[in-house]
Design an enzyme around this catalytic site. Structure first.
Site, PDB file in Angstrom:
ATOM      1  N   TRP A 187       6.044  -3.183  -7.161  1.00 32.36           N
ATOM      2  CA  TRP A 187       5.474  -4.253  -6.358  1.00 32.36           C
ATOM      3  C   TRP A 187       4.272  -4.807  -7.123  1.00 32.36           C
ATOM      4  O   TRP A 187       3.449  -4.040  -7.633  1.00 32.36           O
ATOM      5  CB  TRP A 187       5.004  -3.766  -4.983  1.00 32.36           C
ATOM      6  CG  TRP A 187       4.174  -4.828  -4.310  1.00 32.36           C
ATOM      7  CD1 TRP A 187       4.635  -5.991  -3.755  1.00 32.36           C
ATOM      8  CD2 TRP A 187       2.747  -4.869  -4.219  1.00 32.36           C
ATOM      9  NE1 TRP A 187       3.572  -6.750  -3.313  1.00 32.36           N
ATOM     10  CE2 TRP A 187       2.412  -6.088  -3.576  1.00 32.36           C
ATOM     11  CE3 TRP A 187       1.729  -4.003  -4.607  1.00 32.36           C
ATOM     12  CZ2 TRP A 187       1.077  -6.459  -3.316  1.00 32.36           C
ATOM     13  CZ3 TRP A 187       0.404  -4.384  -4.342  1.00 32.36           C
ATOM     14  CH2 TRP A 187       0.095  -5.588  -3.706  1.00 32.36           C
ATOM     15  N   GLU A 228      10.080  -5.030  -4.943  1.00 34.75           N
ATOM     16  CA  GLU A 228       9.592  -5.306  -3.578  1.00 34.75           C
ATOM     17  C   GLU A 228       9.010  -6.710  -3.443  1.00 34.75           C
ATOM     18  O   GLU A 228       8.080  -7.081  -4.152  1.00 34.75           O
ATOM     19  CB  GLU A 228       8.523  -4.261  -3.220  1.00 34.75           C
ATOM     20  CG  GLU A 228       7.948  -4.450  -1.815  1.00 34.75           C
ATOM     21  CD  GLU A 228       6.920  -3.367  -1.464  1.00 34.75           C
ATOM     22  OE1 GLU A 228       6.619  -2.506  -2.318  1.00 34.75           O
ATOM     23  OE2 GLU A 228       6.411  -3.401  -0.328  1.00 34.75           O
ATOM     24  N   LYS A 230       7.253  -9.928  -1.071  1.00 34.46           N
ATOM     25  CA  LYS A 230       6.195 -10.049  -0.062  1.00 34.46           C
ATOM     26  C   LYS A 230       6.048 -11.508   0.335  1.00 34.46           C
ATOM     27  O   LYS A 230       6.299 -12.405  -0.471  1.00 34.46           O
ATOM     28  CB  LYS A 230       4.884  -9.498  -0.633  1.00 34.46           C
ATOM     29  CG  LYS A 230       3.797  -9.289   0.399  1.00 34.46           C
ATOM     30  CD  LYS A 230       2.660  -8.430  -0.145  1.00 34.46           C
ATOM     31  CE  LYS A 230       1.601  -8.245   0.924  1.00 34.46           C
ATOM     32  NZ  LYS A 230       0.565  -7.273   0.527  1.00 34.46           N
ATOM     33  N   ASP A 261       9.908  -4.403   2.796  1.00 37.34           N
ATOM     34  CA  ASP A 261       8.784  -3.800   3.508  1.00 37.34           C
ATOM     35  C   ASP A 261       8.695  -4.482   4.874  1.00 37.34           C
ATOM     36  O   ASP A 261       8.664  -5.719   4.954  1.00 37.34           O
ATOM     37  CB  ASP A 261       7.501  -4.003   2.690  1.00 37.34           C
ATOM     38  CG  ASP A 261       6.293  -3.321   3.294  1.00 37.34           C
ATOM     39  OD1 ASP A 261       6.030  -3.528   4.490  1.00 37.34           O
ATOM     40  OD2 ASP A 261       5.584  -2.597   2.560  1.00 37.34           O
ATOM     41  N   HIS A 264       6.320  -7.393   5.370  1.00 41.78           N
ATOM     42  CA  HIS A 264       6.306  -8.463   4.375  1.00 41.78           C
ATOM     43  C   HIS A 264       7.174  -9.657   4.743  1.00 41.78           C
ATOM     44  O   HIS A 264       7.670 -10.364   3.871  1.00 41.78           O
ATOM     45  CB  HIS A 264       6.769  -7.915   3.016  1.00 41.78           C
ATOM     46  CG  HIS A 264       5.785  -6.998   2.380  1.00 41.78           C
ATOM     47  ND1 HIS A 264       5.878  -6.590   1.080  1.00 41.78           N
ATOM     48  CD2 HIS A 264       4.655  -6.422   2.859  1.00 41.78           C
ATOM     49  CE1 HIS A 264       4.874  -5.774   0.787  1.00 41.78           C
ATOM     50  NE2 HIS A 264       4.125  -5.655   1.851  1.00 41.78           N
ATOM     51  N   HIS A 288      10.515  -0.128   2.932  1.00 41.05           N
ATOM     52  CA  HIS A 288       9.149   0.328   3.140  1.00 41.05           C
ATOM     53  C   HIS A 288       8.896   0.214   4.630  1.00 41.05           C
ATOM     54  O   HIS A 288       8.745  -0.888   5.164  1.00 41.05           O
ATOM     55  CB  HIS A 288       8.151  -0.504   2.337  1.00 41.05           C
ATOM     56  CG  HIS A 288       7.875   0.083   0.994  1.00 41.05           C
ATOM     57  ND1 HIS A 288       6.882  -0.366   0.173  1.00 41.05           N
ATOM     58  CD2 HIS A 288       8.473   1.112   0.356  1.00 41.05           C
ATOM     59  CE1 HIS A 288       6.881   0.369  -0.939  1.00 41.05           C
ATOM     60  NE2 HIS A 288       7.842   1.261  -0.845  1.00 41.05           N
ATOM     61  N   ASP A 296      -2.158  -8.137   8.777  1.00 43.81           N
ATOM     62  CA  ASP A 296      -2.063  -6.887   8.025  1.00 43.81           C
ATOM     63  C   ASP A 296      -0.649  -6.332   8.073  1.00 43.81           C
ATOM     64  O   ASP A 296      -0.027  -6.271   9.119  1.00 43.81           O
ATOM     65  CB  ASP A 296      -3.044  -5.858   8.596  1.00 43.81           C
ATOM     66  CG  ASP A 296      -2.913  -4.531   7.863  1.00 43.81           C
ATOM     67  OD1 ASP A 296      -2.942  -4.568   6.614  1.00 43.81           O
ATOM     68  OD2 ASP A 296      -2.749  -3.485   8.504  1.00 43.81           O
ATOM     69  N   ASP A 298       0.256  -3.199   7.043  1.00 39.92           N
ATOM     70  CA  ASP A 298       0.314  -1.760   6.771  1.00 39.92           C
ATOM     71  C   ASP A 298      -0.268  -0.859   7.850  1.00 39.92           C
ATOM     72  O   ASP A 298      -0.896   0.145   7.539  1.00 39.92           O
ATOM     73  CB  ASP A 298      -0.396  -1.473   5.437  1.00 39.92           C
ATOM     74  CG  ASP A 298       0.282  -2.162   4.279  1.00 39.92           C
ATOM     75  OD1 ASP A 298       1.421  -1.811   3.999  1.00 39.92           O
ATOM     76  OD2 ASP A 298      -0.328  -3.064   3.676  1.00 39.92           O
ATOM     77  N   ASP A 328       5.297   3.297   4.209  1.00 41.20           N
ATOM     78  CA  ASP A 328       4.240   2.582   3.483  1.00 41.20           C
ATOM     79  C   ASP A 328       3.227   2.020   4.480  1.00 41.20           C
ATOM     80  O   ASP A 328       3.447   0.968   5.067  1.00 41.20           O
ATOM     81  CB  ASP A 328       4.842   1.451   2.634  1.00 41.20           C
ATOM     82  CG  ASP A 328       3.778   0.702   1.845  1.00 41.20           C
ATOM     83  OD1 ASP A 328       2.656   1.226   1.706  1.00 41.20           O
ATOM     84  OD2 ASP A 328       4.065  -0.420   1.367  1.00 41.20           O
TER      85      ASP A 328
HETATM   86  C1  RNT Z   1       1.870  -3.965  -0.807  1.00 44.20           C
HETATM   87  C2  RNT Z   1       3.161  -3.249  -0.871  1.00 44.20           C
HETATM   88  C3  RNT Z   1       3.146  -1.992  -1.661  1.00 44.20           C
HETATM   89  C4  RNT Z   1       1.918  -1.142  -1.368  1.00 44.20           C
HETATM   90  C5  RNT Z   1       2.001   0.257  -1.866  1.00 44.20           C
HETATM   91  C6  RNT Z   1       0.644   0.867  -2.020  1.00 44.20           C
HETATM   92  O1  RNT Z   1       1.878  -4.997   0.067  1.00 44.20           O
HETATM   93  O2  RNT Z   1       3.648  -2.995   0.400  1.00 44.20           O
HETATM   94  O3  RNT Z   1       4.317  -1.303  -1.460  1.00 44.20           O
HETATM   95  O4  RNT Z   1       1.663  -1.070  -0.010  1.00 44.20           O
HETATM   96  O5  RNT Z   1       2.755   0.311  -2.983  1.00 44.20           O
HETATM   97 ZN    ZN Z   2       5.409  -1.811   0.569  1.00 43.68          ZN
END
Ligand code: RNT
Ligand code: ZN
Length: 421
Positions: A187, A228, A230, A261, A264, A288, A296, A298, A328
């Site tokens: 990523w 990955e 985003k 993810d 994302h 993910h 946010d 995460d 993640d």
């Molecule tokens: C970032 C991605 C990535 C990170 C990690 C730390 O937006 O999701 O995967 O969160 O690799």
């Molecule tokens: Zn991720």
């Protein structure tokens, strides 16, 4: 609060078994299938994505907020905390390592070798866990302007290409030594805060950089590549070079895995819905598992509709052998063992629920076009006693059940985390 004992857990399970049987669901079968499920636990929840390289800040458009005391400050503490977290997660799982967590000597990212991760590999052997790996294209002076593999400066691009190559070699070594292919995910944060005029050139550069990074053939028995995408990050609100379309196209054409993810995509876009469509074209994919909240991406994973639907889709598509399920998220505002355990346990609960679904009844209603009944069944399923099956699963795996888990986290905070100054 009175903590329930083993006899109560067993009695509740026997009752739940009968309830599920009435809905045509075999809880024993579900528990047997759970034993085959393995998820990848990210190392980076333990120290707020700080890593072992420097005191420098987290960069790349990802951020942690909060300063709850007790975060791991070095390999010794991270290892201890990870072991504690793993002891709270039922099942045999993988651990996901990021390149900024080298614990076998110092080397710049483009010079990293498997030996720089030797303690991880030896620890994994001792713990009987498998490892996955990630290139780290952030928190580094050469990523200071938010550009890496798509950077206009060839020397910076080449540095990050060497890092990607190093990451693949490290993952391959991990997979070879541990006897299970490591998923190596890439990523990158590359993008721009405001509207770029040229959206094409950075993408062409990223394509060329990836081609160079993937040029060397690796053994699929030991490692599997993933890329990955985003939607946006902090500082890349208007444009992300590695968008969904970019990477889906790249992954399918070059036979690497796309990584989705859950944080994302657009807020109402469902990653669960991408499973069946993507697996028609891709052999495997990487997830993910995360929880987006407003800007946010995460937050600690919780058992909501999105997570349930994700697990249900994989089960309904009979696709567990083709989906790599990795966590993640990172929260610095709470006890990090709690964050780790709550998120991982929620993910495992969702998987359990997917195996407890009254699928025959649902399929029958759908086949008959009785969508009112199908909807009612979806809701009725939510009221079935999965919690009793979950506690039994924890008991079978020698892991604290729901109440005991809370106590175990508090105890570790008092005896270990609170002592870290
Ligand atoms: C970032 C991605 C990535 C990170 C990690 C730390 O937006 O999701 O995967 O969160 O690799
Ligand atoms: Zn991720």
């Amino acid at each position: 609060m009175k903590t329930r004992g083993t006899d109560e857990i067993k009695a509740d399970y026997e009752q739940a078994k009968k309830t599920y049987a009435a809905w045509g669901v075999d809880t024993e079968k579900a528990l047997a299938r759970m034993a085959e499920r393995s998820i990848s636990i990210h190392c980076w929840q333990g120290d707020d994505v700080a890593g072992f390289e420097s005191e420098g800040p987290l960069s790349g458009g990802i951020a942690t907020t909060g300063n709850h005391p007790g975060k791991a400050r070095n390999w010794g503490e991270l290892k201890a905390d990870l072991e504690k977290a793993l002891s709270l997660i039922p099942g045999q799982h993988r651990v996901n390592v990021h390149a900024l967590y080298a614990n076998g000597g110092k080397a710049d990212r483009d010079q990293q070798k498997p030996e720089h991760f030797r303690p991880w590999i030896d620890w994994a052997k001792a713990q009987k866990v498998k490892l996955d790996f990630n290139g780290s294209f952030f928190s580094h002076p050469k990523a200071a302007d938010g550009l890496t593999l798509s950077h206009p400066d060839a020397s910076i691009r080449e540095f990050w290409i060497r890092h990607a190559q190093a990451a693949r070699e490290i993952g391959e070594a991990m997979g070879r030594e541990l006897g299970s292919p490591s998923v190596v995910n890439l990523w990158i944060p590359d993008g721009s805060k405001d509207l770029p005029v040229d959206r094409l050139s950075p993408r062409k550069r990223l394509k060329d950089s990836l081609d160079a990074a993937f040029a060397k053939k690796t053994d699929p028995k030991h490692m599997k590549d993933a890329v990955e995408c985003k939607l946006f990050g902090i500082g890349s609100e208007s444009y992300v070079v590695g968008s969904h379309e970019f990477y889906l196209g790249y992954a399918l054409r070059n036979k690497v895995m796309p990584c989705f993810d859950m944080g994302h995509f657009h807020p109402t876009e469902s990653v669960a819905d991408k499973i069946s469509s993507t697996l028609l074209w891709a052999d495997e994919l990487l997830l993910h598992v995360s929880r987006g909240v407003r800007w946010d991406s995460d937050h600690v994973v919780l058992l909501g509709d999105e997570l349930r639907l994700l697990a249900e889709e994989i089960t309904r598509c009979d696709a567990w052998s083709r989906v790599n399920f990795a966590l993640d998220y990172f929260d610095a505002s709470i006890n990090r063992i709690a964050a780790w355990a709550v998120g991982a346990r929620s993910a495992m609960k969702a998987i359990l629920i997917s195996h407890l679904e009254p699928i025959e009844a649902l399929r029958e209603a759908e086949k008959k076009g009785n969508f009112g009944r199908r909807l009612a069944l979806v809701e009725a399923n939510k009221a079935l006693p999965f919690g009793a099956v979950w506690d039994k699963f924890c008991l079978d795996k020698g892991v604290p059940h729901e109440q005991a888990c809370l106590e175990s986290i508090d105890e570790y905070e008092a005896s270990v985390l609170s002592k870290r100054k």
